[in-house]
Design an enzyme around this catalytic site. Structure first.
Site, short mmCIF file in Angstrom:
data_model
loop_
_atom_site.label_atom_id
_atom_site.label_comp_id
_atom_site.label_asym_id
_atom_site.label_seq_id
_atom_site.Cartn_x
_atom_site.Cartn_y
_atom_site.Cartn_z
N TYR A 291 -9.85 5.05 -12.18
CA TYR A 291 -9.64 5.74 -10.89
C TYR A 291 -9.51 7.25 -11.07
O TYR A 291 -9.15 7.94 -10.11
CB TYR A 291 -8.33 5.28 -10.23
CG TYR A 291 -8.12 3.81 -10.06
CD1 TYR A 291 -8.90 3.07 -9.16
CD2 TYR A 291 -7.10 3.15 -10.74
CE1 TYR A 291 -8.65 1.72 -8.98
CE2 TYR A 291 -6.85 1.80 -10.56
CZ TYR A 291 -7.64 1.09 -9.67
OH TYR A 291 -7.40 -0.24 -9.48
N CYS B 271 -14.00 3.68 -28.48
CA CYS B 271 -15.31 4.32 -28.55
C CYS B 271 -15.96 4.41 -27.18
O CYS B 271 -16.94 3.73 -26.88
CB CYS B 271 -16.20 3.54 -29.52
SG CYS B 271 -15.36 3.33 -31.09
N GLY C 187 0.76 -1.24 0.00
CA GLY C 187 0.00 0.00 0.00
C GLY C 187 0.79 1.29 0.00
O GLY C 187 0.21 2.37 -0.15
C1 LIG Z 1 -3.02 -5.08 -3.99
C2 LIG Z 1 -2.50 -5.68 -2.75
C3 LIG Z 1 -1.19 -5.41 -2.32
C4 LIG Z 1 -0.27 -4.45 -3.03
O1 LIG Z 1 -0.72 -3.14 -2.93
P1 LIG Z 1 0.21 -1.94 -3.41
O2 LIG Z 1 -0.59 -0.74 -3.13
O3 LIG Z 1 0.45 -2.14 -4.87
O4 LIG Z 1 1.45 -2.00 -2.62
C5 LIG Z 1 -0.73 -6.08 -1.20
N1 LIG Z 1 -1.51 -6.94 -0.52
C6 LIG Z 1 -2.78 -7.20 -0.90
C7 LIG Z 1 -3.58 -8.17 -0.10
C8 LIG Z 1 -3.32 -6.59 -2.01
O5 LIG Z 1 -4.58 -6.85 -2.37
#
Ligand SMILES: *Cc1c(COP(=O)(O)O)cnc(C)c1O
Length: 419
Positions: free
Chosen positions: A316, A343, A239
């Site tokens: 997004y 399109c 994340g």
């Molecule tokens: C998508 C995801 C990640 C990676 O997220 P990033 O924002 O790309 O670092 C890690 N763990 C889980 C469970 C995810 O669904």
């Protein structure tokens, strides 16, 4: 930091002019930098050097085999969310004992495949899944290693489509249900409690939600300890955000420092599942300007890549920097939409963007598209998907070739009665 830089007005990928690669492979195409991928992995991994830890690269961010192999060679494990990703990870040489399996909808078949492969653990997201996993493990005469994914109800302050740790999201279990899940798992001879997991969202640009989530996980672990449930792996998910435009996410070192500070008194192995932060800025999408068009209301730069190649702006409303691959000083500036050939009104890469007045035939680079780029591509409008190219120093390698028209219809069949 990444290795897409201008030299004398030409965009280079490491030691190669992007224009030269475009001349050889055609447009559009994705271009990744080996040096950037390695650099990002090493910085991230070393930031946690003080703790026993395992980096499980989140395969869904960019699942090209070459990218996976590169990370495997750096010692990475994998965070997977499907049987297909398990197949890729194993094929790329990621050891099964470094693979964790996330996702709310694992099928019995996917569970069987992962159990047979011998993955590190399943991050379980519901009581139903826990029961199914126990049943599948029993049928194979195996014991499934599990972590329960906690939904800590923390606001990651990111785009609502990529928030996953709020109570209203489909991910993980609330603390009370998670507690029940641990008690059930402990009693089941075909389940082995190994860890705890949480992942609160993507493209986070602040540390505080991570720390808050970790504190809630720690408090919950105390409750588990009172039941003699021992946690060996604490998986904090991924994340961490990157710079697309004017964001200022913390560098991995700062993120690591905050987490290490919270974890120093715990005897666990930390698992991290970074995706975007490793690959996002290590890739660009190169596209060619087809037409420039002015209407009474707007100006449009029409390019040969579309939302089928890069979905993030449409999906997004994501911002990506767009730069001419060859810069010409003193060109007038325009404000235009950069759009694809599809399109759909949603088929845009930028809206009301300040750009130099670009000419048909010229190349543009859509920056920071290494994560959630090619992996989200489709064949919509029967467009063959673009190639993926990996640069290493002054060499480039086509690591996925451009799809052909024949490939578009490869799985299709006109039934007998229509012949
Ligand atoms: C998508 C995801 C990640 C990676 O997220 P990033 O924002 O790309 O670092 C890690 N763990 C889980 C469970 C995810 O669904």
């Amino acid at each position: 930091m990444h290795h897409f830089q201008f030299r004398h007005g030409e965009l280079y990928a490491e030691e190669l002019p992007v224009r030269e690669i475009a001349r050889r492979v055609g447009t559009p195409f994705y271009l990744y930098s080996t040096a950037t991928l390695k650099r990002h992995f090493r910085i991230f991994d070393r930031a946690f050097g003080a703790l026993p830890h395992l980096v499980c690269y989140s395969v869904k961010a960019n699942s090209n085999l070459a990218v996976l192999r590169l990370f495997a060679r750096e010692g990475s494990g994998a965070d997977i969310v499907s049987g297909g990703e398990l197949y890729r990870a194993l094929k790329a040489g990621i050891p099964p004992e470094k693979i964790v399996f996330s996702g709310v909808g694992k099928t019995p078949r996917e569970m069987r495949e992962a159990l047979k492969a011998g993955i590190l653990m399943f991050n379980v997201e519901s009581l139903g899944e826990l029961q199914t996993l126990a049943r599948v493990a029993r049928s194979l005469g195996k014991v499934a290693p599990v972590a329960i994914r906690i939904n800590p109800d923390v606001d990651p302050k990111t785009h609502p489509y990529i928030s996953t740790g709020l109570q209203k999201n489909k991910f993980g279990l609330d603390l009370e249900t998670a507690f029940k899940a641990y008690l059930l798992a402990r009693e089941d001879p075909h389940l082995q409690v190994l860890g705890i997991d949480c992942h609160i969202g993507s493209q986070l640009t602040e540390i505080s939600p991570f720390v808050e989530a970790l504190r809630r996980v720690k408090a919950f672990m105390k409750r588990l300890a009172q039941e003699d449930i021992e946690i060996r792996y604490l998986d904090l998910g991924g994340g961490l955000g990157i710079v697309y435009g004017d964001e200022a996410p913390p560098p991995p070192e700062e993120y690591a420092r905050a987490l290490v500070e919270e974890l120093k008194d715990l005897k666990v192995t930390l698992i991290l599942e970074p995706g975007r932060v490793l690959v996002g800025n290590a890739g660009i999408l190169v596209t060619r300007v087809l037409y420039y068009k002015e209407t009474p209301a707007k100006k449009f730069v029409i390019v040969d890549a579309g939302m089928n190649d890069l979905l993030r702006p449409a999906f997004y409303d994501a911002y990506h920097e767009i730069v001419p691959v060859t810069s010409h000083p003193d060109r007038p500036e325009i404000v235009a939409d950069v759009v694809g050939p599809i399109c759909e009104t949603g088929d845009f890469f930028a809206r009301d963007r300040k750009l130099p007045l670009v000419k048909p035939g010229e190349l543009l680079a859509v920056m920071s598209t290494g994560a959630y780029g090619f992996v989200m591509s489709s064949n919509y409008n029967s467009r063959p998907r673009p190639p993926e190219v990996l640069v290493s120093g002054s060499e480039y390698f086509v690591v996925r070739r451009r799809e052909s028209y024949a490939r578009l219809v490869a799985g299709e069949k006109i039934p007998e009665f229509l012949l």
